[in-house]
Design a protein around this motif. Structure first.
Motif, PDB file in Angstrom:
ATOM      1  N   ARG A  50      66.061  24.561  20.924  1.00  7.93           N
ATOM      2  CA  ARG A  50      66.809  23.189  20.267  1.00  7.93           C
ATOM      3  C   ARG A  50      67.150  22.451  21.191  1.00  7.93           C
ATOM      4  O   ARG A  50      67.875  22.574  22.393  1.00  7.93           O
ATOM      5  N   PRO A  51      67.001  20.967  20.850  1.00  8.30           N
ATOM      6  CA  PRO A  51      67.425  19.783  21.937  1.00  8.30           C
ATOM      7  C   PRO A  51      68.739  19.919  21.916  1.00  8.30           C
ATOM      8  O   PRO A  51      69.343  19.176  23.098  1.00  8.30           O
ATOM      9  N   GLU A  73      56.630  23.491  17.169  1.00 10.23           N
ATOM     10  CA  GLU A  73      57.642  22.336  17.260  1.00 10.23           C
ATOM     11  C   GLU A  73      57.634  21.855  18.639  1.00 10.23           C
ATOM     12  O   GLU A  73      58.493  21.100  19.236  1.00 10.23           O
ATOM     13  N   GLY A  74      56.891  22.424  19.687  1.00  9.34           N
ATOM     14  CA  GLY A  74      56.880  21.961  20.912  1.00  9.34           C
ATOM     15  C   GLY A  74      57.664  22.535  21.824  1.00  9.34           C
ATOM     16  O   GLY A  74      57.773  22.149  23.137  1.00  9.34           O
ATOM     17  N   TRP A  75      57.777  23.779  21.894  1.00  8.03           N
ATOM     18  CA  TRP A  75      58.535  24.766  22.786  1.00  8.03           C
ATOM     19  C   TRP A  75      57.871  25.641  23.265  1.00  8.03           C
ATOM     20  O   TRP A  75      56.808  26.187  22.679  1.00  8.03           O
ATOM     21  N   ALA A  76      58.027  26.053  24.595  1.00  6.89           N
ATOM     22  CA  ALA A  76      57.191  27.104  25.238  1.00  6.89           C
ATOM     23  C   ALA A  76      58.398  27.808  26.188  1.00  6.89           C
ATOM     24  O   ALA A  76      59.564  27.536  26.488  1.00  6.89           O
ATOM     25  N   TRP A  77      58.245  29.209  25.663  1.00  9.98           N
ATOM     26  CA  TRP A  77      59.192  30.100  26.271  1.00  9.98           C
ATOM     27  C   TRP A  77      58.613  30.803  27.333  1.00  9.98           C
ATOM     28  O   TRP A  77      57.440  31.272  27.358  1.00  9.98           O
ATOM     29  N   ASP A  92      55.375  19.874  26.281  1.00 10.87           N
ATOM     30  CA  ASP A  92      54.568  18.492  26.762  1.00 10.87           C
ATOM     31  C   ASP A  92      54.832  18.111  28.113  1.00 10.87           C
ATOM     32  O   ASP A  92      54.537  17.469  28.694  1.00 10.87           O
ATOM     33  N   GLY A  93      55.867  19.102  28.951  1.00 15.97           N
ATOM     34  CA  GLY A  93      56.127  18.961  30.355  1.00 15.97           C
ATOM     35  C   GLY A  93      55.672  19.809  31.007  1.00 15.97           C
ATOM     36  O   GLY A  93      55.747  19.812  32.336  1.00 15.97           O
ATOM     37  N   LEU A  94      54.264  20.722  30.545  1.00 17.42           N
ATOM     38  CA  LEU A  94      53.731  21.552  31.263  1.00 17.42           C
ATOM     39  C   LEU A  94      52.217  21.046  31.261  1.00 17.42           C
ATOM     40  O   LEU A  94      51.579  20.474  30.187  1.00 17.42           O
ATOM     41  N   GLY A  95      51.339  21.499  32.415  1.00 16.97           N
ATOM     42  CA  GLY A  95      50.162  21.055  32.535  1.00 16.97           C
ATOM     43  C   GLY A  95      49.387  22.315  33.164  1.00 16.97           C
ATOM     44  O   GLY A  95      50.044  23.311  33.306  1.00 16.97           O
ATOM     45  N   ASP A  96      47.903  21.994  33.344  1.00 18.46           N
ATOM     46  CA  ASP A  96      47.390  23.029  34.174  1.00 18.46           C
ATOM     47  C   ASP A  96      47.713  23.239  35.426  1.00 18.46           C
ATOM     48  O   ASP A  96      48.017  22.440  36.131  1.00 18.46           O
TER      49      ASP A  96
END
Length: 288
Positions: A50-51, A73-77, A92-96
């Protein structure tokens, strides 16, 4: 589910746990997890997706993050590779992942779209961030490291991953004046345990994130009377706070009293903190 599994360090929930915990805990399902990499300057890690949820810590640019669940919703645990912290981050703050070769040694440094300081920078990364150097270039006499993502950084702001500073306390002292920020882990704002963690890392010491974790397992526990003859680099703990000895009469800490990273006289700090903040010292530990 065993109460001994600290939710900050173990990817275990009643409905989901990492595959490595199968047979050790009860969970609705188990997941292998997939490795990703932080592609923002820093990424807030929270207890809940949650923001408006408070921030527990921050992941730095280039650090790995093992994802066990992503939401629509765009969250990663998942779990941060550098210190094992578990929580939720923005997907969206994560990449390969790209294998890092260097880390940022300067307090902070710009990433440019090319090897030229006159170009508008694309981001500002902090000490401890990790990058993958694939080439080099020189522009008007200044050397740049070319990164795998197509950006460039001033080469002298980077060191190889295995570089060890001879005096990590001197690195901590470079943060003097940096604003205090609860859960912060960058040179733009950080808290007491992050200051110790980030600076000690440059000296080859991999410490856990929070002060209670550091108190439980960092270096050697010193006996009673340790503060009568302290050494530079000794860690002083209170319940919820940590500082480092810079000389026998002085500590350095990120603190809510000055709201900065600041020096403070040891005796004065013991009296003030004991009376108004965290109570008596709970431990003194010495790193190897």
């Amino acid at each position: 589910m065993s109460a001994s599994f600290d939710r900050r360090l173990h990817p275990v929930r009643p409905d989901l746990a990492a595959r490595a915990y199968e047979g050790r805990v009860e969970a609705g399902r188990f997941a292998e997890g997939g490795e990703r990499q932080v592609v923002r300057d820093c990424l807030d890690l929270r207890r809940d997706p949650r923001p408006d949820c408070g921030v527990d810590t921050q992941a730095l640019f280039g650090e790995t993050f093992t994802v066990f669940e992503e939401t629509p919703e765009g969250w990663a645990w998942g779990q941060l590779g550098s210190d094992g912290y578990v929580g939720w981050v923005a997907s969206d703050g994560l990449g390969d992942p790209v294998t890092p070769t260097h880390r940022v040694r300067a307090l902070r440094s710009f990433r440019y779209p090319g090897a030229d300081l006159r170009l508008p920078p694309v981001s500002l990364v902090s000490m401890g961030s990790e990058v993958s150097v694939v080439g080099q270039a020189t522009t008007r006499g200044l050397d740049y490291a070319l990164l795998a993502d197509g950006t460039a950084m001033v080469a002298k702001h980077l060191v190889p991953l295995d570089h060890v500073e001879p005096d990590w306390v001197a690195v901590a002292e470079e943060f003097v004046g940096t604003p205090y920020l609860w859960a912060g882990r960058t040179s733009l704002g950080l808290d007491c345990s992050a200051l110790i963690q980030v600076a000690a890392r440059t000296g080859g010491h991999r410490l856990l994130r929070d002060s209670d974790m550091q108190e439980a397992g960092s270096g050697t526990l010193l006996g009673a009377g340790a503060l009568e003859t302290p050494r530079r680099g000794d860690l002083v703990f209170w319940k919820g706070h940590v500082a480092v000895i810079t000389d026998p009469e002085t500590i350095l800490h990120a603190n809510g009293y000055t709201m900065t990273v600041a020096y403070e006289g040891l005796k004065a700090a013991l009296a003030r903190i004991g009376a108004n903040e965290f109570g008596e010292v709970t431990a003194v530990r010495r790193l190897p």
